[in-house]
Design a protein around this motif. Structure first.
Motif, mmCIF file in Angstrom:
data_model
loop_
_atom_site.group_PDB
_atom_site.id
_atom_site.type_symbol
_atom_site.label_atom_id
_atom_site.label_comp_id
_atom_site.label_asym_id
_atom_site.label_seq_id
_atom_site.Cartn_x
_atom_site.Cartn_y
_atom_site.Cartn_z
ATOM 1 N N SER A 6 0.807 -1.228 0.000
ATOM 2 C CA SER A 6 0.000 0.000 0.000
ATOM 3 C C SER A 6 0.835 1.270 0.000
ATOM 4 C CB SER A 6 -0.919 0.009 1.227
ATOM 5 O OG SER A 6 -0.136 -0.090 2.406
ATOM 6 N N ASP A 7 2.144 1.137 0.267
ATOM 7 C CA ASP A 7 2.993 2.343 0.312
ATOM 8 C C ASP A 7 3.360 2.760 -1.104
ATOM 9 O OD1 ASP A 7 2.878 2.238 3.043
ATOM 10 O OD2 ASP A 7 4.695 1.013 3.216
ATOM 11 N N TRP A 8 2.631 3.715 -1.648
ATOM 12 C CA TRP A 8 2.771 4.061 -3.061
ATOM 13 C C TRP A 8 4.143 4.611 -3.410
ATOM 14 C CZ3 TRP A 8 4.138 8.980 -4.184
ATOM 15 C CH2 TRP A 8 3.957 9.920 -3.158
ATOM 16 N N HIS A 9 4.829 5.270 -2.452
ATOM 17 C CA HIS A 9 6.070 5.952 -2.824
ATOM 18 C C HIS A 9 7.170 4.971 -3.204
ATOM 19 C CE1 HIS A 9 5.820 5.383 1.539
ATOM 20 N NE2 HIS A 9 7.141 5.239 1.531
ATOM 21 N N TRP A 10 7.370 3.915 -2.434
ATOM 22 C CA TRP A 10 8.423 2.974 -2.834
ATOM 23 C C TRP A 10 7.985 2.098 -3.993
ATOM 24 C CZ3 TRP A 10 6.869 -1.967 -2.327
ATOM 25 C CH2 TRP A 10 5.991 -2.330 -1.279
ATOM 26 N N GLN A 11 6.680 1.905 -4.119
ATOM 27 C CA GLN A 11 6.186 1.123 -5.244
ATOM 28 C C GLN A 11 6.502 1.832 -6.565
ATOM 29 O OE1 GLN A 11 4.945 -1.733 -4.525
ATOM 30 N NE2 GLN A 11 4.317 -2.469 -6.526
ATOM 31 N N GLU A 12 6.349 3.149 -6.575
ATOM 32 C CA GLU A 12 6.650 3.909 -7.792
ATOM 33 C C GLU A 12 8.152 3.920 -8.084
ATOM 34 O OE1 GLU A 12 2.918 7.053 -7.768
ATOM 35 O OE2 GLU A 12 4.915 7.758 -7.275
ATOM 36 N N ILE A 13 8.940 3.905 -7.014
ATOM 37 C CA ILE A 13 10.396 3.842 -7.210
ATOM 38 C C ILE A 13 10.774 2.531 -7.878
ATOM 39 C CG2 ILE A 13 12.610 3.680 -6.013
ATOM 40 C CD1 ILE A 13 11.457 5.594 -3.903
ATOM 41 N N PHE A 14 10.181 1.423 -7.393
ATOM 42 C CA PHE A 14 10.463 0.120 -7.993
ATOM 43 C C PHE A 14 10.061 0.099 -9.463
ATOM 44 C CE2 PHE A 14 12.123 -1.298 -4.340
ATOM 45 C CZ PHE A 14 11.292 -1.771 -3.322
ATOM 46 N N GLU A 15 8.921 0.696 -9.778
ATOM 47 C CA GLU A 15 8.432 0.676 -11.154
ATOM 48 C C GLU A 15 9.345 1.449 -12.099
ATOM 49 O OE1 GLU A 15 5.552 -1.949 -10.569
ATOM 50 O OE2 GLU A 15 6.037 -1.048 -12.493
#
Length: 575
Positions: A6-15
């Motif tokens: 649910s933590d969007w900030h690190w998810q976007e970094i991974f993407e």
């Protein structure tokens, strides 16, 4: 505690990362599967997120990393026809491991460059190895006359170490007394080959200098070869030694090729594997071997293995079925005859089987069927290592290895005076008793699979065997052993009309009275699943890749992986 997505900030970094990232939680569920991972592995993110890691990447090793808490770096994996380098680490929260993460990069784009670099290094190393392996001394100077390289042989001949002259000009070495003549300067001056004699370190040396030109015709290097003239007489001995080394590696190559027969001898039985080890071990010596065992256990295969694993592998392997040759022709077939020896003999005479086996191996199959008269003659041939043709006067020297086989009790025959004791002991130097199939039940499934595949391919069928029939196979004693099993499978394949070979196919055979240990009415679903498992296994065996197998079967790769796991079909990797 499990990680959540649910933590969007690190998810976007991974993407946004170029490298693939895959992470799992304590439940072994994929919680991170970025776009780079999807692209490299050719697996949609929607199928990966939330799935069990082993269903997505069977060889990720993330579960092991999570269990042992140890990082793994620079691990190479082959996935979906691509090579990747992966770093894997556990994910810690305090003192607890709550997951594991892998970061990987597709290195296939670097493979060509890496291969070229490796090739260059290999060539360079090979050149160094060649220079160092020469008995001749080698000195290399550049176009300015500065020594840039000298091999160990040169240093040994001259008694000068490389530190004393590498990097120095040849004129300085002349002044310092390291040499009496400078071949390098002569070559640079004449721009052609120069040969001179010199005395260094108390040795008479022949120096041969050769210029190396670039594309413009300029001298770039001078290579001088130095040979100790006093060693020329030793070249024959060194040549003989080289021949021995060549023969050694030739035998090693043949030794590796000879392992091919092991692929034809299918066994998982520990006792049978010990027999194969014995056969392989004695193959390299010329001792006689006696193979014992019931009819159909594969005695001839063991004999062929011994021959092809031996130094005689390139020479003839002559099989003599001692029970199949008519008694009146046995002697002439074995030992041959001269012209006009008897009525009906060929005018030019005939070589016997012992002669044809010169340098190779004679396999005396069913040796227990030999008459006493012929036993005497074979014993004499083994003892004297020579034979005489019928009607001949000149003995023929033999160079053959004897391997014999029988399904009879030779010891009992010796006691009954129907088999010569002296011949028995000559043949029985290394006895190898092959266990019957009833004592190797673990091999039945593998043999059935091998024979079924063989005859399906031969006759263009896709037949498979019902589990109840397999139970009967496992309960049956197989008095004819592997030969009976193979013949049974062929008969069932060619005579039974249905693709699924069921219990009614056994009617009229020696197996019909046996009942499977557990009788069950097979449902349609069971048959469908059995056929599905066979098709999956066959597709994977043929292609060696889950991706290619899935394409053949027109299903997704993830479905292929899940179904293989469901039916417990073993795979070496997910490709």
């Amino acid at each position: 505690m499990n990680l959540q997505t649910s933590d969007w900030h690190w998810q976007e970094i991974f993407e946004s990362m170029h490298n693939g990232v895959v992470a799992i939680n304590r439940n072994k569920e994929v919680i991170v599967f970025n776009r780079a991972a999807s692209r490299v592995l050719n697996i949609p993110q929607s199928l990966a997120i939330g799935a069990q890691i082993d269903q997505v990447i069977s060889n990720s090793n993330l579960i092991q990393v999570m269990k042992n808490g140890k990082e793994e770096y620079n691990q190479r994996l082959d996935i979906n026809d691509r090579s990747i380098i992966s770093n894997r680490s556990p994910i810690w929260r305090g003192n607890n491991i709550i997951g594991a993460v892998a970061i990987f990069q597709d290195i296939s784009e670097f493979e060509v460059l890496s291969h070229q670099l490796d090739t260059f290094k290999a060539i360079n190393k090979s050149l160094d190895d060649v220079i160092e392996s020469l008995d001749d001394g080698i000195v290399v100077a550049n176009a300015q006359g500065v020594i840039v390289r000298a091999n160990d042989a040169y240093q040994h001949m001259t008694g000068i170490t490389a530190k004393e002259f590498v990097g120095k000009h040849v004129s300085d070495l002349l002044k310092q007394g390291y040499m009496n003549k400078s071949v390098t300067e002569m070559v640079l001056e004449r721009r052609s080959q120069v040969n001179v004699m010199d005395v260094r370190n108390g040795k008479d040396l022949l120096l041969s200098g050769n210029p190396i030109f670039d594309e413009s015709g300029n001298v770039t290097f001078v290579v001088t070869a130095i040979r100790d003239v006093s060693q020329l007489n030793e070249l024959k001995a060194k040549l003989a030694e080289s021949e021995q080394i060549k023969d050694k590696y030739f035998r090693l190559l043949e030794h590796l090729r000879s392992q091919q027969p092991f692929k034809k001898i299918i066994t998982k039985d520990p006792e049978m594997q010990k027999k194969l080890e014995i056969a392989y071990h004695v193959a390299d010596v010329n001792t006689n071997v006696l193979i014992l065992g019931e009819t159909g256990v594969g005695k001839e295969l063991i004999a062929q293995l011994i021959h092809r694993a031996s130094k005689r592998a390139k020479q003839p392997f002559i099989k003599i079925n001692c029970g199949a040759i008519p008694p009146n022709l046995v002697e002439s077939e074995l030992f041959g005859y001269e012209s006009g020896s008897f009525t009906g003999a060929l005018k030019e005479g005939k070589s016997g089987l012992f002669e044809l086996a010169q340098g190779g191996t004679i396999f005396l199959d069913e040796v227990g069927e030999l008459s006493l008269d012929l036993q005497v003659k074979i014993l004499r041939a083994i003892q004297d290592k020579e034979i005489t043709r019928i009607g001949g006067k000149k003995p023929i020297l033999l160079d053959v290895r004897i391997v014999a086989a029988t399904n009879r009790e030779l010891e009992s025959m010796v006691k009954e005076k129907t088999f010569r004791e002296d011949l028995y002991y000559r043949l029985n130097v290394v006895p190898i008793l092959i266990p019957p199939l009833r004592d190797r039940k673990a091999d039945i499934l593998s043999l059935v699979a091998e024979f079924l595949g063989k005859f399906n391919r031969k006759y263009g069928y896709q037949k498979w065997i019902h589990p109840d029939v397999m139970d009967v196979f496992l309960e049956y004693d197989w008095p004819g052993n592997i030969r009976e099993l193979e013949n049974t499978i062929e008969r069932l394949v060619v005579t039974y009309r249905e693709d699924c070979i069921g219990m009614d196919a056994l009617v009229g055979t020696s197996l019909q009275l046996l009942k499977p240990s557990k009788i069950d009415i097979t449902s349609l679903q069971a048959c469908v699943e059995s056929e599905e498992r066979r098709l999956l296994a066959e597709a994977y065996r043929t292609t060696g890749s889950t991706r290619k197998a899935a394409a053949i079967l027109k299903i997704s790769q993830s479905s292929m992986v899940k179904k293989m796991q469901k039916y417990k079909i073993e795979s070496t990797s997910t490709k």
